[in-house]
Design a protein around this motif. Sequence first.
Motif, PDB file in Angstrom:
ATOM      1  N   THR A  87       0.818  -1.215   0.000  1.00 57.80           N
ATOM      2  CA  THR A  87       0.000   0.000   0.000  1.00 57.80           C
ATOM      3  C   THR A  87       0.855   1.270   0.000  1.00 57.80           C
ATOM      4  O   THR A  87       0.484   2.262  -0.626  1.00 57.80           O
ATOM      5  N   LEU A  88       2.005   1.246   0.680  1.00 53.45           N
ATOM      6  CA  LEU A  88       2.902   2.408   0.591  1.00 53.45           C
ATOM      7  C   LEU A  88       3.462   2.533  -0.827  1.00 53.45           C
ATOM      8  O   LEU A  88       3.596   3.642  -1.365  1.00 53.45           O
ATOM      9  N   THR A  91       0.792   4.089  -2.914  1.00 55.35           N
ATOM     10  CA  THR A  91       0.723   5.518  -2.618  1.00 55.35           C
ATOM     11  C   THR A  91       1.803   6.259  -3.392  1.00 55.35           C
ATOM     12  O   THR A  91       1.540   7.281  -4.035  1.00 55.35           O
ATOM     13  N   ASN A  92       3.032   5.740  -3.335  1.00 56.32           N
ATOM     14  CA  ASN A  92       4.144   6.367  -4.042  1.00 56.32           C
ATOM     15  C   ASN A  92       3.873   6.430  -5.546  1.00 56.32           C
ATOM     16  O   ASN A  92       4.121   7.452  -6.194  1.00 56.32           O
ATOM     17  N   LEU A  95       0.997   8.994  -6.375  1.00 56.72           N
ATOM     18  CA  LEU A  95       1.448  10.380  -6.248  1.00 56.72           C
ATOM     19  C   LEU A  95       2.454  10.743  -7.335  1.00 56.72           C
ATOM     20  O   LEU A  95       2.517  11.897  -7.767  1.00 56.72           O
ATOM     21  N   CYS A 103      -0.758   2.773 -12.641  1.00 54.48           N
ATOM     22  CA  CYS A 103      -0.416   2.055 -11.399  1.00 54.48           C
ATOM     23  C   CYS A 103      -0.839   0.594 -11.493  1.00 54.48           C
ATOM     24  O   CYS A 103      -0.095  -0.303 -11.090  1.00 54.48           O
ATOM     25  N   ALA A 139      -8.372  10.154  -2.448  1.00 54.88           N
ATOM     26  CA  ALA A 139      -8.572   9.068  -1.477  1.00 54.88           C
ATOM     27  C   ALA A 139      -9.412   7.945  -2.082  1.00 54.88           C
ATOM     28  O   ALA A 139      -9.149   6.764  -1.826  1.00 54.88           O
ATOM     29  N   PHE A 142      -7.172   6.033  -4.465  1.00 60.18           N
ATOM     30  CA  PHE A 142      -6.263   5.166  -3.728  1.00 60.18           C
ATOM     31  C   PHE A 142      -6.989   3.942  -3.193  1.00 60.18           C
ATOM     32  O   PHE A 142      -6.505   2.819  -3.338  1.00 60.18           O
ATOM     33  N   ARG A 143      -8.146   4.130  -2.585  1.00 55.31           N
ATOM     34  CA  ARG A 143      -8.917   2.998  -2.050  1.00 55.31           C
ATOM     35  C   ARG A 143      -9.239   1.996  -3.142  1.00 55.31           C
ATOM     36  O   ARG A 143      -9.061   0.780  -2.969  1.00 55.31           O
ATOM     37  N   ALA A 146      -5.909   0.276  -4.321  1.00 53.92           N
ATOM     38  CA  ALA A 146      -5.437  -0.703  -3.336  1.00 53.92           C
ATOM     39  C   ALA A 146      -6.305  -1.958  -3.358  1.00 53.92           C
ATOM     40  O   ALA A 146      -5.784  -3.079  -3.292  1.00 53.92           O
TER      41      ALA A 146
END
Length: 172
Positions: A87-88, A91-92, A95, A103, A139, A142-143, A146
């Motif tokens: 998940t990190l 995020t990277n 962004l 992604c 957000a 991202f959700r 993920a």
Amino acid sequence: MAPVIFITGGGRSGKSRLAERISGGFGAPLGYLATGTAGDGEMAERIARHRQRRGDDWTTIEEPLDLAGVLRENDGRFSAILVDCVTLWLTNLLLACDDPARCVARVKELTSLFPQLTTPLVLVSNEVGMGIVPENRLARQFRDLAGEANEMIAAAAGEVYVTFSGLPLRLK
């Protein structure tokens, strides 16, 4: 194909400890592929605590973006490689490129590597889909990213666990 083990769960649910225990079962030397970066003092303290807990059998490799490339480069170098956390990494990626489709392509690149690996791989990821729908676009992106990534990795992994309150439940 080397074993690929995926561990998911909520924040502070025991994912990393389980992943370290499973990875340690393959014997030393062990590789720890860290995707997080120390952007502030609190994160730097977390990283230091994790390193201390792991001990001398582990070699840490820090890579926030090129997960597949670093896994290719280090395949065969360790008895097992632990990736903490997916998940990190997502995020990277999000962004850095602001395009969830790009992604997802990077996640596909990662999962397509699994059958080629000779080193056991343990991946940790947060389960972020059990809450409310976020109020802002980033957000929600991202959700959704993920959730899709976790599905793809779980489908490609040989074993999948979820942790709750420090207790693992094997799903696959």
